[in-house]
Design an enzyme around this catalytic site. Sequence first.
Site: not given
Length: 463
Positions: A162, A283, A296, A289
Amino acid sequence: MAKNKNNQAIWGNRIKNNNSTLFQRIGSSIDIDKRLFKEDIKGSLAHVEMLFKQKIISFKIKNKIIFGLNKIEREISNQKFEFNKKFEDIHMNIEKRLFQIIGEEAGFVHTGRSRNDQVITDLKIWIKSATYEINSLLDKVIKSTIKLAEKNIYTIMPGFTHLKNAQAISFAHYLMAYVEMFQRDKKRFLNNLENLDENPLGVAALSGTSFNIDRNYTTKKLGFKKPTNNSIDTVSDRDFVLDFLFSISVCSMHISRIAEELIIWNSDGFNLINLSDKIVTGSSIMPQKKNPDMLEYLRGKSGNNYGNLFSMLTIMKGLPLSYFKDLQDDKEIVFKSNQILTDSIKIFNEILKNISPNKKRMLEIANSGYITATDLADYLVKKHSMPFRKAYQKTASIVNLAEKKKKKLNQLSLEELKKIEPKLTIEVLKVFDLTNSVNSKKSYGGTSFANIKKMITKYKKLK
Ligand code: ARG
């Protein structure tokens, strides 16, 4: 390709008007299936050898056709071949060119076969070699995973259920879980070959052929195990496509789970792993960043592969026997999914080589969330012969106490512990040690260091 009288559709005698260019563009699959040229020529070569052996065509014609086909293969390989949408697909483009090269006798090549058996013969051969290619890529990923695992046998981290701290584990044990997934993927892909390995060639359009062909001969030549049993089923069957797409989907799903997990672990909140600059992007506005774009990509792309599996399932749904144009889309779907998966495996392999655990942070998180609670309960059972349920309740009370006092389990004093379980002695403190905790899971398949080493040795031997 020079213009000649052959520059009309094969059915030009029957169907007098050409299709509109719109219909030609939509109906043609040449842009997609031209990549099957090698398989198609291989199938044709086996077919004409068989026709000759069965005395259906002469030695001279056989040799002429073989000469033509070999020339076409060279032309296509050297990008000297002009594909024509008017001839729909790879089969007819090649046949048309064969006429140009050897003349009328090219017409013998299509004796006792149809594009319906031709196309699945090609696709089966293609999927078979794609399967081996995928498995060898998976071998590489397995190897990289094991390499990282070997370096991290003693790297302790929190194991989650979890996404909450559950029990301490070794990072290597976690990595070896991927190896299990990839091993299953390999097996799943290979299992598919059992059904796929039946030769469709010679079932012709749907009912077989009146020529005295030898399907066992082409079966051997093309490396199949046996010929298919029912001509109608053969031209309608795309189960082998679905099996392949399903295996691709499962493998992509595995990669997406891992990708998602690494994204979470790389987030600033968790900060459990570092990604090297080789696998992050910046970025355009936020100078600080370092984003895990490739992970992804992997997470997202599994969705495309599920979509492709569903496209094919939907094409097949309710489709009567035997061949329909609906089936023509199978190849585009297969090629796309295969491309996504092979890219994904390669990307993931790169990622494995460019991640490192943040060991300090792993230990820090593993030391929070009362992660050794189960160890304490187990200890009470073993040391004080308590039934597990009672030990569980006692431990829960100890956790409650620690929470109330804002302490970790190992920060509670013996007096505090004894208030809940008077039998406890100073010895209990060792169960709060994370290394002891990890190493105590000696049951088969558990996270103990010896178990991990055994598994690493086992999988290193496999390949
Ligand atoms: N290009 C076709 C396909 O990919 C080959 C089979 C054509 N057969 C036919 N009866 N139209 O499915």
